[in-house]
Design an enzyme around this catalytic site. Structure first.
Site, PDB file in Angstrom:
ATOM      1  N   SER A 166       2.286   2.284  25.359  1.00 41.77           N
ATOM      2  CA  SER A 166       3.470   2.277  26.218  1.00 41.77           C
ATOM      3  C   SER A 166       4.017   3.685  26.396  1.00 41.77           C
ATOM      4  O   SER A 166       4.142   4.184  27.513  1.00 41.77           O
ATOM      5  CB  SER A 166       4.548   1.362  25.629  1.00 41.77           C
ATOM      6  OG  SER A 166       5.694   1.348  26.442  1.00 41.77           O
TER       7      SER A 166
ATOM      8  N   ASP B 237       4.347 -10.270  27.937  1.00 45.37           N
ATOM      9  CA  ASP B 237       4.204 -11.722  27.831  1.00 45.37           C
ATOM     10  C   ASP B 237       4.679 -12.321  26.513  1.00 45.37           C
ATOM     11  O   ASP B 237       5.022 -13.499  26.455  1.00 45.37           O
ATOM     12  CB  ASP B 237       2.731 -12.110  28.041  1.00 45.37           C
ATOM     13  CG  ASP B 237       2.259 -11.846  29.459  1.00 45.37           C
ATOM     14  OD1 ASP B 237       3.097 -11.873  30.377  1.00 45.37           O
ATOM     15  OD2 ASP B 237       1.059 -11.591  29.652  1.00 45.37           O
TER      16      ASP B 237
ATOM     17  N   GLU C 270     -26.023  -4.344  50.296  1.00 40.37           N
ATOM     18  CA  GLU C 270     -24.693  -4.598  50.828  1.00 40.37           C
ATOM     19  C   GLU C 270     -24.430  -6.041  51.242  1.00 40.37           C
ATOM     20  O   GLU C 270     -23.275  -6.479  51.276  1.00 40.37           O
ATOM     21  CB  GLU C 270     -24.453  -3.709  52.058  1.00 40.37           C
ATOM     22  CG  GLU C 270     -24.536  -2.224  51.782  1.00 40.37           C
ATOM     23  CD  GLU C 270     -24.371  -1.422  53.057  1.00 40.37           C
ATOM     24  OE1 GLU C 270     -23.288  -0.889  53.283  1.00 40.37           O
ATOM     25  OE2 GLU C 270     -25.346  -1.359  53.826  1.00 40.37           O
TER      26      GLU C 270
ATOM     27  N   ALA D 113     -20.420   4.382  44.279  1.00 39.47           N
ATOM     28  CA  ALA D 113     -19.963   5.060  45.498  1.00 39.47           C
ATOM     29  C   ALA D 113     -19.460   4.073  46.541  1.00 39.47           C
ATOM     30  O   ALA D 113     -18.371   4.209  47.073  1.00 39.47           O
ATOM     31  CB  ALA D 113     -21.090   5.917  46.085  1.00 39.47           C
ATOM     32  N   PHE D 114     -20.280   3.094  46.918  1.00 35.91           N
ATOM     33  CA  PHE D 114     -19.900   2.022  47.846  1.00 35.91           C
ATOM     34  C   PHE D 114     -19.473   2.531  49.216  1.00 35.91           C
ATOM     35  O   PHE D 114     -18.742   1.861  49.931  1.00 35.91           O
ATOM     36  CB  PHE D 114     -18.782   1.160  47.251  1.00 35.91           C
ATOM     37  CG  PHE D 114     -19.027   0.705  45.844  1.00 35.91           C
ATOM     38  CD1 PHE D 114     -20.181  -0.001  45.538  1.00 35.91           C
ATOM     39  CD2 PHE D 114     -18.127   0.973  44.834  1.00 35.91           C
ATOM     40  CE1 PHE D 114     -20.426  -0.428  44.236  1.00 35.91           C
ATOM     41  CE2 PHE D 114     -18.364   0.553  43.534  1.00 35.91           C
ATOM     42  CZ  PHE D 114     -19.512  -0.150  43.240  1.00 35.91           C
TER      43      PHE D 114
ATOM     44  N   GLY E 133       0.361   2.560  18.676  1.00 36.05           N
ATOM     45  CA  GLY E 133      -0.842   2.474  19.509  1.00 36.05           C
ATOM     46  C   GLY E 133      -0.816   3.356  20.739  1.00 36.05           C
ATOM     47  O   GLY E 133      -1.842   3.559  21.382  1.00 36.05           O
TER      48      GLY E 133
END
Length: 1289
Positions: A253, A350, A1220, A759-760, A250
């Site tokens: 890692s 886990d 906001e 953006a914030f 996959g």
């Protein structure tokens, strides 16, 4: 579509893949056999986005389809394309969002519902959400809610989603967005069969798989050879030949090691086509699972086994399933293999502890033969005599059945419940002598404690033969703490917390086993004390439900007038289809160069010495880690980055200033102290019955917009003209700084912004510098230059929300009335001023009228990257601090916090500490309405009753008011302009100075134009924001962008309508098109510029007074939570928000902004933690180390109500800016957690005056819920007593 887009590698077969439609035109890239799909398989299909590059955000999700020869079926699964090596895709179909549906053909029901139900804001991650759901529906046409929730675990920002988790469209059900009369304008989505719209795979995968049987695939790249063997025998021969070659299935890692760690593998083996590695057998001893089985497949296999086998056999399977539900996101689970998970042996993995305590067995093979080894702690710690030999591979894993007298449990605690690496995980198993509670075998493993999984083997051996009782528990805890050592300087920190989790998990296991014994033999074992039952079980992630209620539209309003209606986002459909174009989606330009930057790795204030030749961009002195020193341009992105890596820099080591405390100590500040004072502070303190003092730290916050900062600069070739395409909130600033750097006039720099992917505030000042760097390079080379920041660079360079430190001294009367408050506030500005001085002191009162009030503030200069604006711009820190000292007063007086808030709250006509007049009537209305809507008092009583009945889990509830400051304290920041054209066919083009950031500003401008021109929305188009059409535009920020630009659009449209009035009066029954043709023939101008001068605001710092803000936004939030006292975990149960939005131009957009802001605030106050080393190096530079809220963090019940029948006379259509304000309301979760903690401490006889800093992480919650376990950890080894808890007596 069949495409042959594999680069011309040596000794390869053709790679076939379905890329979702359209002919693929490759962007020239290097022949890298291991490059990811998003970086090297780059075709001009731009729906798939690169958000982080390490599989953590979900924006790059695609669907992979492959034929499985074992099941003889075509399998579909979502995958992070940024982790997909091209070579792994041979013989598969890759479907991107373009292959699902588009506006050119037809859109898929998933896309339609996501758009029409307001499920996107900035839209950058929306294609990834679509692909996750599409892959789910290809496999499960009628998915369960658990499957839907799991599909959205892949890192998507919940700030972008209003869809509700009921299995239905949020607007097709009771509880959707509705008007206050529950009959308002609902956007209904017709019922559709999702599956009938799904496409079949467009080429015969089965035939291709059969043709490839027996064929070895070899891809030879510049640095890496990728080999995909056709048989197990061949794989073993290759592993013998290349013993150091990793076996990759996959790439979740090995791929990260290569991307982040710079690890290079000359040879990579990919055994995905080998059937022996994908077997699933049910044997007498247990399940045998092939090593190449994906974790998502493993989950399905185990679920089937659990449902079909006796319960006593499936205890290990259930423990694995518990971990699989929270392990990574569905994309990673669909890629990562069981064998890869085991052999990579990460300390925080886990599943490995569970497999180990369950006595799993690894079936190995090599050219030397077969053998079996137990999957034990020795294997997981890498002991040589228990490890895999270099030429061996894992073929399969035997997961044994459990026994009747077996008890197996798994535990984990992470910074976020899902898709986050564990801080500590554990698996525990006990086997009793049949029919007794005498320990025959005990196994306890922990992850997250060291570099590998560790075992408490010696402790377990000493406990064998003991009865399972309290005395055994006490000894077990002491033994485990003695055996499992964690150095005070251990990597990752949180040492005391991690040690507390060791014994907390052990205690949970102890209770679970007691409970299990009672179920096995009710007559033999006593009942578990009821108050301790709450320690059992984990919080379940339930799909969120909600209700949104907004204003009624005037029934006299014309039907075609869209103002006040929940109109779909202008780009909503394009977000969902991937057709919305962002800066890096722009097609490559002939001759384009890529740019990479060299950054400082030290925070030392010295001049660097650059040892490698490259263009130095005027850096005189290094003042922070991450400072850009120079740039490298090259023909490709890969070449540019390699060039940047070769630049070597020497530093002179000096001690940096990093924290606010350091800055105070060294008197290191930016600017002068700001001060506002009201009343007589000394007189106020003298009149007080009591005075308290305290302090608080509030951490910073990473912006984590999904689209990283991006810029493309294209020289026009004559007159020094240059086009700059930038992801900025401030187009004119980009234009101005580029022009200044190149020493040319601004009129030759054309800045364009189509849209920005979030953006914030982080894209106000910094994009201009990135544009300057690219422009200098473009000017020097004469060629276009593209500069796209990698996620880790963006997080390092841009800066964050300002960390805050505050001290308070508050005087109050015994009845809770606050008579005096003296506040000293500091923020960490970083290394330059940026905008740090703009907000320090004007927001510290929040919603409270304090007769004698003084606040002083300083911006501290440190050697960190310069911090910058962030959504809410200082209010979240100021408001949280204010609520902290109000809560401290409530604690000291013994009064309920809501009572103290109520009696000190502003009401009626009033003035701020800086003498600005305002009317607080709606603040009081919001407070009363929220108390009623949230059923606050009845739920508070229920929470108190719950707390009496439960010792280890507690509920808390809090209600928090807000007086949010909109806009800026200078008039010119509010000016706006617009340009509106009407063409001869009647179509309308609107442009304005605001930037579409996801907040729906373009949608609202279309609504304004539609109303003012009295034409349908379908007639109006809005193209882009550009300095060529609207000059000198101000920043899109401060919550007022829509209303100021709306005023400008309104002005332009009213001018045009006024010009048309004579023609309309001549022909009142005519059509719009007729009027426009007539106007043109009469030489009436069909173009107009609109302008809004701006709200009048000012602040006189010498007089400490002013009209600093145009208006205030009032709101109240009530939140309820439940905490786990043993782990520090918490569950957001319910939130109710009442907001004074006045008359919303677009309720759907505004509600989305409130909800998204609230969730972002929850992250700020409870989760998001920026970690910096003592040398100034930031550790949290990606979604792997920095966790923002996910779907699991949305309150289970989330209701938003607009306060009815209110108006804002100064704003367009009596609206208010909602972009906001919601962020601060997330603090209601913070104080609800505090309320739960206070219940814990009161019950245990601990001091009720305690300090909580922000973010209120799991670590802080656990350690402040002090008990005998934490006391044992804090005082180890001097304290030996443990049980029973002291609080019992």
């Amino acid at each position: 579509m069949n495409t042959e887009n594999c680069p011309p590698l040596l000794n390869t077969s053709q790679m076939t893949g379905d890329l979702g439609g359209g002919n693929a035109n490759k962007r020239e890239m290097e022949n890298q056999a291991f490059s990811s799909l998003t970086t090297s398989f780059a075709v001009c299909l731009t729906g798939t986005k690169k958000g982080c590059g390490i599989g953590g955000c979900g924006a790059c999700t695609v669907m992979i389809s492959t034929y499985d020869p074992v099941s003889k079926k075509i399998l579909h699964y979502p995958a992070n394309s940024c982790l997909l090596p091209i070579c792994s895709l041979h013989g598969t179909a890759v479907t991107t969002v373009e292959g699902v549906g588009s506006t050119k053909t037809r859109i898929h029901p998933i896309q339609e519902r996501l758009a029409k139900c307001h499920g996107s804001q900035c839209g950058f991650c929306t294609p990834g959400m679509v692909m996750s759901m599409y892959a789910l529906l290809r496999n499960h046409p009628e998915p369960s809610m658990e499957q839907i929730t799991a599909a959205l675990d892949g890192g998507f920002e919940p700030t972008c989603c209003q869809l509700r988790g009921t299995g239905q469209c949020c607007l097709d059900q009771e509880g959707g967005v509705s008007s206050s009369s529950d009959r308002g304008d609902r956007v209904r989505c017709r019922g559709l069969n999702y599956f009938q719209f799904t496409k079949s795979v467009l080429f015969p995968l089965q035939r291709m798989a059969q043709e490839q049987q027996g064929r070895t695939l070899v891809f030879q790249g510049e640095r890496t050879m990728w080999i995909s063997p056709a048989s197990l025998r061949e794989l073993l021969e290759l592993k013998t030949k290349y013993p150091k070659a990793p076996v990759v299935v996959g790439n979740t890692s090995v791929g990260l090691d290569m991307k982040i760690g710079g690890v290079h593998h000359p040879v990579i083996l990919h055994p995905d086509r080998i059937s022996e590695l994908r077997i699933v057998n049910n044997t007498n001893n247990g399940l045998v699972i092939g090593a190449a089985c994906r974790l998502a497949q493993l989950r399905d296999i185990l679920m089937k086994a659990v449902s079909g086998l006796p319960e006593e056999k499936t205890k290990i399977f259930c423990a694995l399933l518990q971990q699989l539900r929270t392990l990574a996101g569905e994309q990673i689970r669909s890629l990562a293999s069981l064998g890869g998970h085991i052999v990579s042996r990460g300390s925080t993995w886990d599943l490995n502890p569970v497999l180990a305590v369950g006595n799993s067995v690894l079936n190995l093979t090599s050219t030397d033969g077969k053998r079996q080894i137990p999957l034990t702690d020795d294997f997981l710690s890498g002991c040589k005599n228990a490890d895999i030999k270099p030429n061996e591979i894992i073929v399969s894993v035997l997961i044994p059945y459990s026994k009747k007298d077996d008890f197996v449990s798994a535990f984990r605690q992470a910074e976020r419940r899902k898709n986050a690496l564990s801080i500590v995980n554990s698996a525990m198993r006990v086997l009793f002598k049949p029919g007794t509670n005498v320990i025959m075998d005990l196994n306890i493993l922990y992850g997250g404690i060291g570099s590998t999984t560790v075992s408490a083997r010696k402790s377990c051996q000493k406990l064998v033969g003991r009865q399972w009782n309290e005395h055994m528990l006490g000894e077990a805890c002491r033994l485990v703490l003695g055996e499992i050592f964690l150095s005070p300087s251990a990597p990752g920190g949180k040492v005391e917390y991690r040690r507390a989790l060791l014994v907390s998990f052990l205690f949970k296991f102890y209770l679970q086993v007691l409970h299990g014994l009672k179920i096995l033999d009710p007559s033999k074992y006593p009942d578990l004390p009821k108050k301790y039952m709450s320690a059992l079980g984990n919080f379940e992630c339930r799909p969120p439900q909600g209700r949104q209620v907004y204003q009624d539209v005037d029934p006299e309003q014309p039907p075609q007038d869209p103002v006040g209606h929940p109109i779909m986002h202008q780009s909503g459909v394009k977000h969902a289809t991937g057709e919305a174009v962002y800066c890096d989606d722009m097609h490559p330009i002939d001759g384009e160069l890529s740019l990479a930057v060299v950054k400082s790795s030290k925070a030392v204030p010295v001049e660097p010495s650059v040892l490698t030749r490259c263009y130095v961009l005027g850096v005189l002195q290094v003042i922070c880690v991450g400072q850009i020193i120079c740039a490298v341009v090259a023909e490709s992105d890969i070449q540019a980055k390699r060039g940047a890596e070769k630049v070597k820099i020497q530093y002179e080591e000096l001690e940096p200033i990093l924290t606010i405390e350091d800055a105070i100590k060294h008197n290191s500040y930016i600017g002068k102290e700001k001060k506002v004072e009201k009343g007589n502070i000394e007189k106020g303190f003298n009149s007080a019955d009591e005075i308290i003092e305290g302090e608080m730290h509030i951490g910073g916050q990473e912006h984590f917009y999904l689209e990283p900062n991006s810029v493309l600069v294209v020289p026009r070739g004559e007159d020094n003209e240059m086009d700059v395409y930038s992801s900025t909130q401030y187009s004119s600033n980009v234009q101005e700084l580029v022009a200044s750097a190149l020493d040319i006039q601004s009129n030759k720099i054309m800045c364009h912004i189509k849209r920005v992917g979030g953006a914030f505030g982080g894209k106000i000042t910094k994009p201009s510098y990135f544009a300057v760097i690219a422009a200098v390079a473009a000017n020097k080379t004469g060629r276009p230059v593209r500069f796209i920041l990698e996620r880790h660079d963006d997080m390092l360079i841009v800066g964050n929300r300002h960390p805050f430190f505050g001290k308070y001294k508050v005087g109050f009367m015994n009845d809770g009335r606050i008579v005096a408050a003296d506040i000293q506030a500091y923020i960490n500005a970083g290394c330059t001023p940026d905008e740090s001085e703009m907000f320090i002191v004007l927001k510290m009162d929040n919603a409270y009228k304090i007769p004698n009030f003084r606040v002083r503030g300083r911006a501290c200069k440190t050697h960190l990257p310069s911090n910058t604006a962030f959504r809410g711009f200082g209010f979240p820190q100021s408001g949280l601090f204010a609520e902290t000292w109000v809560t401290a007063v409530a604690t000291q007086t013994g009064l309920p916090p809501e009572q103290v808030r109520d009696m000190n709250m502003y009401e009626g006509l009033n003035v701020t500490p800086f003498k600005e007049q305002f009317d607080a009537t709606n603040l009081r209305k919001c407070w009363t309405e929220c108390l009623e809507k949230s059923e606050y008092y009845s739920r508070k009583t229920a929470a108190e009753e719950f707390n009496k009945q439960n010792y280890w889990k507690k509920k808390g509830i809090a209600i928090i008011p807000m007086k949010f400051t909109a806009g800026f304290n200078k008039t010119f920041y509010h000016q706006a302009a617009a340009l509106v054209h009407i063409y001869k066919d009647g179509s309308v083009l609107v442009t304005h100075g605001g930037v579409e950031l996801g907040q729906g500003i373009h949608t609202k401008m279309l609504q304004v134009a539609s109303r003012e021109l009295k034409v349908p929305l379908s007639y109006i188009h809005l193209c882009e924001t550009s300095t060529t059409t609207v000059p000198n535009a101000l920043i899109t920020a401060g919550s007022v962008g829509s209303e100021t630009n709306g005023k400008a659009v309104q002005d332009a449209c009213q001018i045009l309508r006024k010009r048309l009035e004579p023609i309309i009066q001549k022909n009142p029954e005519g059509k719009w098109e007729d009027w426009i043709k007539e106007a043109f023939q009469e030489s009436i101008s069909l173009s107009a510029t609109g302008y809004f001068k701006g709200y009048v605001t000012y602040m006189n710092w010498e007089k400490e007074e002013g009209h600093a803000f145009p208006y205030f936004i009032f709101g109240v939030a009530c939140s309820e939570v439940e905490i786990d006292c043993l782990t520090g975990d918490h569950q957001n149960i319910r939130t109710d928000i009442v907001m004074d939005a006045c008359f919303s131009i677009n309720p759907a957009v505004d509600i989305g902004q409130i909800e998204g802001g609230f969730i972002q605030g929850v992250g700020l106050f409870t989760m998001e933690e920026i970690k910096v080393s003592p040398e100034g190096k930031q550790y949290t530079l990606g979604p792997d180390t920095y966790k923002i809220p996910a779907v699991c963090d949305i309150p289970e019940q989330f209701n938003v109500y607009f306060l009815p029948n209110t108006r804002n006379p100064i704003a367009i259509y009596s609206s208010k800016g909602m972009g906001e304000a919601g962020v601060f309301l997330g603090s209601s979760v913070f104080f609800a957690i505090r309320d739960a903690i206070a219940s814990v401490r009161k019950e245990r006889g601990l001091p009720e005056n305690f300090t909580l800093n922000s973010p209120l992480t799991t670590e802080q919650i656990r350690m402040v819920c002090a008990d005998d376990f934490t006391e044992m950890v804090m005082n180890w080894p001097s304290l030996c007593s443990l049980w029973p808890p002291a609080a019992e007596g």
